[in-house]
Motif scaffolding. Structure first.
Motif, mmCIF file in Angstrom:
data_model
loop_
_atom_site.group_PDB
_atom_site.id
_atom_site.type_symbol
_atom_site.label_atom_id
_atom_site.label_comp_id
_atom_site.label_asym_id
_atom_site.label_seq_id
_atom_site.Cartn_x
_atom_site.Cartn_y
_atom_site.Cartn_z
ATOM 1 N N THR A 79 0.831 -1.199 0.000
ATOM 2 C CA THR A 79 0.000 0.000 0.000
ATOM 3 C C THR A 79 0.864 1.247 0.000
ATOM 4 O OG1 THR A 79 -1.802 -1.133 1.156
ATOM 5 C CG2 THR A 79 -1.775 1.266 1.258
ATOM 6 N N VAL A 80 1.920 1.235 0.831
ATOM 7 C CA VAL A 80 2.831 2.386 0.870
ATOM 8 C C VAL A 80 3.444 2.620 -0.507
ATOM 9 C CG1 VAL A 80 5.053 3.200 1.757
ATOM 10 C CG2 VAL A 80 3.363 2.254 3.324
ATOM 11 N N GLY A 81 3.959 1.532 -1.112
ATOM 12 C CA GLY A 81 4.556 1.665 -2.437
ATOM 13 C C GLY A 81 3.555 2.134 -3.480
ATOM 14 N N SER A 82 2.374 1.510 -3.466
ATOM 15 C CA SER A 82 1.351 1.844 -4.462
ATOM 16 C C SER A 82 0.819 3.255 -4.272
ATOM 17 C CB SER A 82 0.185 0.847 -4.378
ATOM 18 O OG SER A 82 0.596 -0.435 -4.772
ATOM 19 N N ILE A 83 0.511 3.606 -3.021
ATOM 20 C CA ILE A 83 -0.130 4.896 -2.778
ATOM 21 C C ILE A 83 0.825 6.041 -3.085
ATOM 22 C CG2 ILE A 83 0.429 5.217 -0.324
ATOM 23 C CD1 ILE A 83 -2.996 5.839 -1.885
ATOM 24 N N PHE A 84 2.101 5.888 -2.693
ATOM 25 C CA PHE A 84 3.046 6.955 -2.977
ATOM 26 C C PHE A 84 3.349 7.065 -4.466
ATOM 27 C CE2 PHE A 84 4.054 7.042 1.576
ATOM 28 C CZ PHE A 84 4.193 8.406 1.768
ATOM 29 N N SER A 141 9.349 -5.066 -3.706
ATOM 30 C CA SER A 141 8.364 -4.668 -4.711
ATOM 31 C C SER A 141 7.894 -3.238 -4.480
ATOM 32 C CB SER A 141 7.158 -5.613 -4.691
ATOM 33 O OG SER A 141 7.526 -6.911 -5.082
ATOM 34 N N ALA A 142 7.623 -2.915 -3.203
ATOM 35 C CA ALA A 142 7.141 -1.574 -2.873
ATOM 36 C C ALA A 142 8.184 -0.516 -3.208
ATOM 37 C CB ALA A 142 6.760 -1.505 -1.397
ATOM 38 N N LEU A 152 14.194 -1.715 -11.831
ATOM 39 C CA LEU A 152 14.948 -2.966 -11.927
ATOM 40 C C LEU A 152 16.254 -2.881 -11.132
ATOM 41 C CD1 LEU A 152 15.181 -5.789 -13.172
ATOM 42 C CD2 LEU A 152 16.249 -4.738 -15.181
ATOM 43 N N PHE A 153 16.869 -1.713 -11.152
ATOM 44 C CA PHE A 153 18.145 -1.519 -10.450
ATOM 45 C C PHE A 153 18.017 -1.842 -8.962
ATOM 46 C CE2 PHE A 153 20.711 1.380 -7.809
ATOM 47 C CZ PHE A 153 21.991 0.927 -8.132
ATOM 48 N N ILE A 154 16.973 -1.326 -8.306
ATOM 49 C CA ILE A 154 16.842 -1.539 -6.857
ATOM 50 C C ILE A 154 16.504 -3.000 -6.539
ATOM 51 C CG2 ILE A 154 14.373 -1.008 -6.591
ATOM 52 C CD1 ILE A 154 15.157 0.589 -4.067
ATOM 53 N N LEU A 155 15.794 -3.680 -7.453
ATOM 54 C CA LEU A 155 15.495 -5.098 -7.247
ATOM 55 C C LEU A 155 16.765 -5.949 -7.326
ATOM 56 C CD1 LEU A 155 12.216 -5.454 -9.341
ATOM 57 C CD2 LEU A 155 12.414 -5.710 -6.871
#
Length: 556
Positions: free
Chosen positions: A37-42, A176-177, A225-228
């Motif tokens: 939710t944090v990732g999606s909402i932001f 993912s977030a 992709l870099f952060i993953l």
């Protein structure tokens, strides 16, 4: 007596064990939903905020630019769903399935084989979209470079999405977030910089500005992709340790792994493209219907299209993303419970997911409808019709969000055929009502047709879950009644603030609209939170940890 006491103690231990398992599963769902939710909402908020400068820099062509941008992304979304092929969600589901059996090595091998498959599919889809651009542009030459700029992103995004799915299979939603958030930040930085340079510095064409705005999808994907990749190598030692400790009891060939993933991905493809298919139907029917049954010219029709498919859709996607985050979290948890054959845990998780949806989405949808006027002015400047469309679209966000959650719940318990069947029934209903609703309601018509189609699908899915998985219908109805009542009180307070503020604030001013929005959302939100905490309904859905919030707000 001793035997009876021993049996009783055994039952008590078993009950405590089951209770702990359910509690752990619920905590995982809440924690996973919180990160997603944090990732999606932001990312959605950032994706909406950029509109303020971006929209203004196009000047008189702002609605035309937004219509072009929206049309490009709608078709791109279809190609993206084909490129992703539902494989990331299928991989999350299968990795969770194998991990539940302590077969971590199989899950790792599944990830490696799927990576190569995703890269091949992505390249093929990128080529297909590039080559077919002139044929799918509906005779609009401006759309061709937009489609082609978006096609390049299809090479990177499938690989990025698959990697997210791998982490979700471990029920780790943090990568993912963060990936989602960084992808959006990088995309918006490039998008705004390029648009400002083209439109304000060199005074270029709005088409060129839109082309670079859509090319930003590729640049953002590289950031995500870099952060993953970074996170994968940080966690590699721990995951390697799990692989070494695998049971290694299953002998699964590479061919079987790929076959399983592809088989599981088919439902995810169909359900994943559901909202895109709804949007595509709007795009390919709205213009010809309006040309045939109204006196509006092409520019006016594009303006209408931008109002409901572009402007309103960007804002309601903020609330819909909450439902999407919950849906992503529920799938691996349900898959694990299903693999273990724990029917009680399956029923509990389905009930928990639906209650979590209600406590979040009801106030979000009704709240956005209440503050539609200042919200629209902040992002797009004052437009009477646009405000009403946003308010109406906010209500439609509720059945769309519920559809995402219910279809994911069905897929999580391997009821893929049911999910597809009920989606198709709802889509046929939209097809039937689409044209007459466009004729009579113009830009409101496609939105209402979507709401009707989604509600039909939702009713069928709820009925199926109730019949097959012990859905606690009475309990959910009670929670729904209470949360709806609280949401309506919140709506009344927020809407009242907006209406009264019209006597003191200039509705055309962005700054003053922001003040009104903060006041209305703050007071309305407080009313909702207060009622949920006061009645303890928040404790029942979110757990005892919300007690700290009650103490902070001094609610007894």
């Amino acid at each position: 007596m001793a035997r009876w006491s021993t049996a009783k103690n055994s039952e008590k231990k078993e009950f405590n064990k089951s209770s702990t398992a359910n509690k752990t599963a619920k905590e995982k769902m809440l924690r996973g939903s919180a990160w997603m939710t944090v990732g999606s909402i932001f990312s959605r908020i950032l994706g909406a905020i950029y509109i303020i400068p971006w929209y203004g820099w196009f000047g008189a062509d702002k609605l035309q630019a937004n219509a072009l941008y929206t049309k490009g992304y709608t078709v791109y979304s279809m190609f993206l769903m084909i490129a992703i092929s539902g494989i990331p969600s299928a991989v999350a589901k299968q990795v969770s399935h194998y991990n539940a059996q302590n077969e971590y090595a199989v899950g790792r091998r599944l990830f490696k084989k799927s990576l190569l498959l995703m890269l091949i599919i992505g390249v093929l889809c990128a080529v297909a979209m590039w080559v077919s651009a002139p044929w799918i542009s509906q005779g609009d030459a401006n759309l061709v470079p937009v489609y082609r700029s978006l096609s390049i992103a299809l090479i990177v995004i499938p690989v990025m999405s698959l990697t997210r799915g791998f982490f979700q299979g471990y029920q780790d939603m943090f990568p993912s977030a963060m990936s989602q958030l960084l992808e959006q930040i990088v995309r918006i930085i490039y998008m705004l910089a390029a648009t400002f340079l083209i439109m304000r510095v060199v005074k270029g064409s709005y088409v060129t500005g839109v082309v670079h705005s859509t090319f930003a999808a590729f640049v953002g994907a590289l950031g995500g992709l870099f952060i993953l990749v970074l996170y994968f190598f940080r966690q590699k030692k721990q995951m390697d340790q799990l692989v070494l400790q695998s049971a290694n009891q299953l002998e699964v060939s590479d061919r079987h792994i790929i076959k399983d993933v592809l088989y599981e991905s088919v439902p995810f493809i169909i359900i994943g493209v559901s909202t895109t298919l709804y949007n595509l139907l709007d795009q390919f029917t709205f213009q010809p219907v309006m040309q045939g049954f109204s006196a509006l010219n092409i520019r006016q029709i594009n303006d209408w299209f931008a109002l409901f498919a572009g402007n309103a859709n960007k804002l309601i996607m903020i609330t819909i993303s909450l439902a999407s985050a919950m849906a992503i979290t529920a799938i691996p948890l349900l898959s694990e419970a299903y693999t273990k054959g724990n029917k009680k845990q399956i029923a509990t998780q389905i009930n928990d997911a639906l209650e979590l949806f209600l406590i979040v989405m009801l106030p979000c949808s009704l709240g956005m409808a209440a503050v539609a006027k200042p919200l629209y002015v902040i992002f797009y400047t004052y437009d009477h019709v646009g405000i009403f469309i946003l308010s109406f679209a906010s209500y439609i966000a509720l059945p769309i969000g519920l559809f995402m959650v219910l279809s994911s719940l069905l897929q999580g318990v391997y009821q893929n055929k049911a999910a597809i069947k009920y989606f198709l029934i709802g889509f046929v209903v939209k097809l039937i009502v689409q044209v007459p609703l466009i004729i009579f309601l113009k830009g409101f018509g496609p939105l209402l047709a979507t709401g009707i189609g989604m509600m039909v699908s939702n009713w069928l899915m709820l009925r199926f879950l109730y019949a097959h998985f012990g859905l606690a219908g009475d309990r959910i109805v009670r929670r729904f009644d209470g949360l709806l009542f609280f949401s309506l009180l919140m709506f009344a307070v927020a809407f009242g603030v907006v209406q009264v503020s019209g006597f003191f604030f200039n509705p055309y001013s962005r700054i003053q609209s922001l003040i009104v929005l903060v006041l209305a959302a703050g007071l309305g939100g407080y009313v909702y939170v207060y009622l949920c905490l006061k009645t303890r309904i928040a404790d029942k859905i979110l757990g005892v940890r919300v007690g700290s919030l009650r103490r902070l707000l001094r609610i007894k």
